[in-house]
Enzyme design. Structure first.
Site, PDB file in Angstrom:
ATOM      1  CG  HIS A  38     121.943 -67.941  27.061  1.00 31.35           C
ATOM      2  ND1 HIS A  38     121.955 -68.258  25.987  1.00 31.35           N
ATOM      3  CD2 HIS A  38     122.409 -68.932  27.873  1.00 31.35           C
ATOM      4  CE1 HIS A  38     121.989 -69.349  25.961  1.00 31.35           C
ATOM      5  NE2 HIS A  38     122.373 -70.037  27.038  1.00 31.35           N
ATOM      6  CE1 TYR A  75     117.689 -62.906  22.823  1.00 31.30           C
ATOM      7  CE2 TYR A  75     115.997 -62.173  21.285  1.00 31.30           C
ATOM      8  CZ  TYR A  75     116.626 -63.386  21.972  1.00 31.30           C
ATOM      9  OH  TYR A  75     116.225 -64.459  21.992  1.00 31.30           O
TER      10      TYR A  75
HETATM   11  C1  DHK Z   1     119.845 -66.045  22.145  1.00 23.81           C
HETATM   12  C2  DHK Z   1     118.990 -66.655  21.198  1.00 23.81           C
HETATM   13  O1  DHK Z   1     118.963 -66.384  20.194  1.00 23.81           O
HETATM   14  C3  DHK Z   1     117.828 -67.568  22.008  1.00 23.81           C
HETATM   15  O2  DHK Z   1     117.604 -68.378  20.895  1.00 23.81           O
HETATM   16  C4  DHK Z   1     118.315 -68.156  23.195  1.00 23.81           C
HETATM   17  C5  DHK Z   1     119.823 -66.345  23.810  1.00 23.81           C
HETATM   18  C6  DHK Z   1     118.888 -67.164  24.002  1.00 23.81           C
HETATM   19  C7  DHK Z   1     120.127 -65.380  24.624  1.00 23.81           C
HETATM   20  O3  DHK Z   1     119.498 -64.615  25.276  1.00 23.81           O
HETATM   21  O4  DHK Z   1     121.512 -64.489  24.403  1.00 23.81           O
HETATM   22  O5  DHK Z   1     117.240 -68.851  23.740  1.00 23.81           O
END
Ligand code: DHK
Length: 150
Positions: free
Chosen positions: A101, A25
């Site tokens: 995402h 992330y």
């Molecule tokens: C964010 C999340 O919390 C995951 O559950 C998804 C998404 C992906 C992201 O990549 O921002 O699978």
């Protein structure tokens, strides 16, 4: 400045970005992402309404509220892969919406490969980190511009 803001809605666990699994992330916090979004939207003549919730029901209510927005950028977090309620709320929304995402959901576990959001938005962006939010704002701004041009 366009009178109606672009809604940027974030679902479950996105309050933890910056510290949560930075390999997936990134290391920007949600506040950092909000700042980048505000700057990009401002450059395009839009304000933003940037929110995060861990509650599926609250997210559904905000998607209903987005009917009064210029458009919607949505990262529903894990609800992307589970929520028919969010799918139905998006299906009812008439404003342009784009899914985003941070991570590349197709390069991760198989349960992340299906999105209930994707079929009911204009387009999806994933795997580009926080930049994906800025690109989604550009897409919504272009869709609103096209709408205005008739
Ligand atoms: C964010 C999340 O919390 C995951 O559950 C998804 C998404 C992906 C992201 O990549 O921002 O699978």
């Amino acid at each position: 400045m366009v009178d109606r803001p672009i809604f940027i809605l974030n679902g479950a666990n996105l309050d933890l970005v910056g510290t949560r699994e930075p390999g997936h992330y990134g290391d920007m916090t949600l506040a950092d992402i909000e700042r980048a979004c505000r700057a990009r939207a401002d450059g395009l003549g839009f304000g933003i309404d940037f929110r995060q919730t861990n509650s599926e029901g609250e997210l559904v209510g905000w998607i209903h509220e987005a009917e009064g927005a210029a458009g919607l950028v949505l990262n529903a977090g894990a609800y992307t892969h589970t929520s028919i309620a969010i799918h139905d709320a998006l299906r009812a929304l008439t404003r342009p919406s784009v899914e985003v995402h941070l991570s590349n959901i197709f390069a991760r576990e198989p349960f992340r490969h299906h999105s209930y959001v994707a079929p009911v938005v204009r387009g999806s962006i994933c795997g580009l980190g926080a930049k994906g939010y800025e690109l989604a704002i550009e897409a919504v701004a272009a869709l609103v511009g096209a709408e205005r041009a008739g």
